[in-house]
Design an enzyme around this catalytic site. Structure first.
Site, PDB file in Angstrom:
ATOM      1  N   TYR A  46       0.858  -1.186   0.000  1.00  0.00           N
ATOM      2  CA  TYR A  46       0.000   0.000   0.000  1.00  0.00           C
ATOM      3  C   TYR A  46       0.892   1.234   0.000  1.00  0.00           C
ATOM      4  O   TYR A  46       1.845   1.307   0.778  1.00  0.00           O
ATOM      5  CB  TYR A  46      -0.882  -0.001   1.253  1.00  0.00           C
ATOM      6  CG  TYR A  46      -1.675   1.268   1.427  1.00  0.00           C
ATOM      7  CD1 TYR A  46      -2.978   1.358   0.972  1.00  0.00           C
ATOM      8  CD2 TYR A  46      -1.108   2.404   2.027  1.00  0.00           C
ATOM      9  CE1 TYR A  46      -3.705   2.532   1.112  1.00  0.00           C
ATOM     10  CE2 TYR A  46      -1.820   3.581   2.163  1.00  0.00           C
ATOM     11  CZ  TYR A  46      -3.121   3.636   1.706  1.00  0.00           C
ATOM     12  OH  TYR A  46      -3.837   4.810   1.836  1.00  0.00           O
ATOM     13  N   GLU A  75      -3.568   7.392  -4.076  1.00  0.00           N
ATOM     14  CA  GLU A  75      -3.539   6.153  -3.285  1.00  0.00           C
ATOM     15  C   GLU A  75      -3.398   4.960  -4.229  1.00  0.00           C
ATOM     16  O   GLU A  75      -4.184   4.802  -5.160  1.00  0.00           O
ATOM     17  CB  GLU A  75      -4.829   6.026  -2.478  1.00  0.00           C
ATOM     18  CG  GLU A  75      -4.824   4.819  -1.549  1.00  0.00           C
ATOM     19  CD  GLU A  75      -6.124   4.692  -0.765  1.00  0.00           C
ATOM     20  OE1 GLU A  75      -7.199   4.593  -1.385  1.00  0.00           O
ATOM     21  OE2 GLU A  75      -6.059   4.707   0.480  1.00  0.00           O
TER      22      GLU A  75
END
Ligand code: GDP
Ligand code: MN
Length: 397
Positions: free
Chosen positions: A118, A206
Site C-alpha cells: 500500500y 492512493e
C-alpha cells in the site's frame, strides 16, 4: 474532483509510472476488442475486467472479475456493464457501472512471498508537508489495517525542497522487506509518484495494491487520485476527466447556480450565507434534535434567484421535513432576502414542509416584517435560539 481508476492511471503513465495497463470499454464488443488489442500488443493472455465507478472496495462488491478467453471477456463484460455495484463505499443504493477497464492480469500463480503493498501521498496539515503513507499490508482495506495492525502502517514526511532522503528510502524498503533491484524499483516508483502528485495538484494519490511482479517489477494495480478543485483551472487535461454521471444530480444543479452545496442524509434542509455560519447552523440543527440534510452556502450575493434555486434543490430531497434559512445581512440586506424567500415560496408553490427563516443583521426587523406579513406558512426568527426552538417544534409535529 474525483476521477476513475483508468483516468488516474493515465495521469500516472504520463509521469512514467508503471501501471497495470488496460483499455476502457462501454460495451461487450468494445471489451472484446480491447482484450484482443492487449493480446496483440502486449501478449496478454489473461485479463481482469474492472468496473469503473467513483468508489473503492470494488473487489469486495463483485466489480473486479478475471477472464481467460475472449468469450469469457464478453460474458463478464456483459455482467458488469449496467450492473448496480454495491461496495462498502457506495452506500446501499450502489452505483451503476457504465464503463469497465479491460486490463492485463498481472498476478502470477504459484506460492510466493508477499506481493501486495500500500502506498499513498497526501498532505499532513499539522506539519504542512506532504507525507507518504505505506504498508506491507496492501490489497486490503487500509482502514482495517489501521484498526487492527496500526504498527504495520508507516509514514515518511516529504521535504518540499529535497524530496525523499536516502535514510528515508532505506527505512521504507526495510519496512516493506524489499531488497536488491526491486527495492530500487520501489524507490523510483515513489519518487515519480511524488512528482505526479505535485504536478497534477492532487490532494490524494492512493495505490492499493502496489504489486511486486514475478520479474521484480513494481506496478500500480489500482490508482485513486483526487484533484484539488481550486487548482483545476490550470489543468484542462484533467478537467475533461470529470464524469457527471458519477456525481450527485443535486450537487451538479447547485453548481450551475454557483451554490456551494453538499448533500447529506438528514431531515432538516438548510440554506445559509457563509461557510462558517453554515457550519454553526448545522450544529444548531443537531442541538434541536434534527440532522442536517445538506450543507448549502449561497455566498455573499443572496438574492431572489439564488434563494429560489437553493430552496428548490433542498425541497427536491424527500427526506427533508423542515427547512431552515439562516441569513446574516451584511452587504446583503435582510429585507431583500426576505422578499426573495417570499417570491421563491410563491413561485415554487405547494411547499409541503415548514420553512423557518432566521434573519440577523442589516434590516433584520424589516425582513421579519416581510415574512410575517406575507401570509405564507413561513416562520420567522431573529435569534438563533428562536430558530432552533422552531426547528424542534416543527420536527415534533
Ligand atoms: P478495489 O477493490 O476497488 O480497491 O479494486 P482493485 O483494483 O484494488 O482490485 C481489488 C482486488 O482485485 C486486488 O486487491 C486484487 O486482489 C484483485 N485484482 C486486481 N487486479 C488483478 C489482476 O490483474 N489479477 C488478479 N488475479 N487479481 C487482481
Ligand atoms: Mn484498490
Amino acid at each position: 474532483m474525483n476521477i476513475h481508476e483508468y483516468q488516474a492511471k493515465e495521469i500516472l503513465k504520463a509521469h512514467g509510472i508503471a501501471v497495470q495497463d488496460g483499455i476502457v470499454a462501454t460495451t461487450e464488443d468494445e471489451a472484446v476488442d480491447a482484450a484482443k488489442l492487449l493480446h496483440q500488443e502486449r501478449g496478454t493472455g489473461l485479463w481482469v475486467l474492472k468496473a469503473q465507478v467513483h468508489a473503492g472496495g470494488r473487489g469486495k462488491g463483485g466489480g473486479i472479475k478475471l477472464a481467460k478467453t475472449f468469450d469469457e471477456v464478453k460474458t463478464v463484460a456483459g455482467k458488469l456493464l449496467g450492473m448496480t455495484l454495491i461496495t462498502p463505499q457506495t452506500g446501499p443504493e450502489g452505483k451503476v457501472v457504465h464503463k469497465i477497464l479491460v486490463a492485463e492480469d498481472v498476478y502470477y500463480p504459484g506460492p510466493t512471498d508477499k506481493l501486495e503493498f500500500y502506498v499513498s501521498i497526501l498532505l499532513n496539515r499539522q506539519t504542512g508537508r506532504n507525507v507518504i503513507v505505506y504498508s506491507p499490508e496492501g490489497g486490503m482495506d487500509i482502514e482495517q489495517v489501521a484498526a487492527t495492525a496500526p504498527n504495520r502502517i508507516f509514514r515518511e514526511e516529504i521535504d518540499p525542497g529535497l524530496g525523499l532522503l536516502s535514510f528515508q528510502t532505506k527505512r521504507m524498503v526495510n519496512n516493506l522487506g524489499l531488497s536488491g533491484n526491486v527495492a530500487k524499483e520501489f524507490v523510483t516508483f515513489c519518487e515519480k509518484l511524488i512528482t505526479a502528485y505535485t504536478k497534477s495538484d492532487a490532494t490524494l494519490i492512493e495505490i492499493n495494491p502496489l504489486l511486486k511482479t514475478s520479474d521484480e517489477k513494481i506496478i500500480a494495480v489500482d490508482a485513486k487520485i483526487n484533484i484539488d478543485d481550486n487548482a483545476l483551472f490550470r489543468h484542462p487535461e484533467i478537467q475533461v476527466m470529470r464524469d457527471l454521471t458519477e456525481e450527485d444530480p443535486a450537487e451538479i444543479e447547485a453548481g450551475k447556480h454557483n451554490l456551494n452545496f453538499i448533500k447529506l442524509d438528514g431531515n432538516v434542509g438548510c440554506m445559509v450565507n457563509g461557510a462558517g455560519l453554515a457550519m454553526a447552523t448545522m450544529d444548531i440543527i443537531k442541538l434541536s434534535g434534527g440532522e442536517p440534510a445538506n450543507f448549502l452556502d449561497v455566498g455573499g450575493g443572496a438574492n431572489a434567484a439564488t434563494v429560489e434555486a437553493g430552496l428548490k434543490i433542498i425541497l427536491d430531497d424527500s427526506n427533508v421535513k423542515v427547512v431552515l434559512i439562516n441569513i446574516f445581512g451584511g452587504i446583503v440586506r435582510c429585507d431583500r432576502v426576505a422578499t426573495g424567500v417570499v417570491e421563491a415560496y410563491k413561485k415554487l408553490g405547494n411547499i409541503r414542509v415548514p420553512v423557518i427563516v432566521r434573519l440577523q443583521g442589516t434590516n433584520a426587523e424589516e425582513g421579519k416584517a416581510v415574512i410575517d406579513n406575507s401570509g405564507l406558512k413561513v416562520y420567522s426568527a431573529i435569534t438563533l435560539e428562536e430558530a432552533a426552538g422552531l426547528v424542534t417544534k416543527c420536527l415534533a409535529k
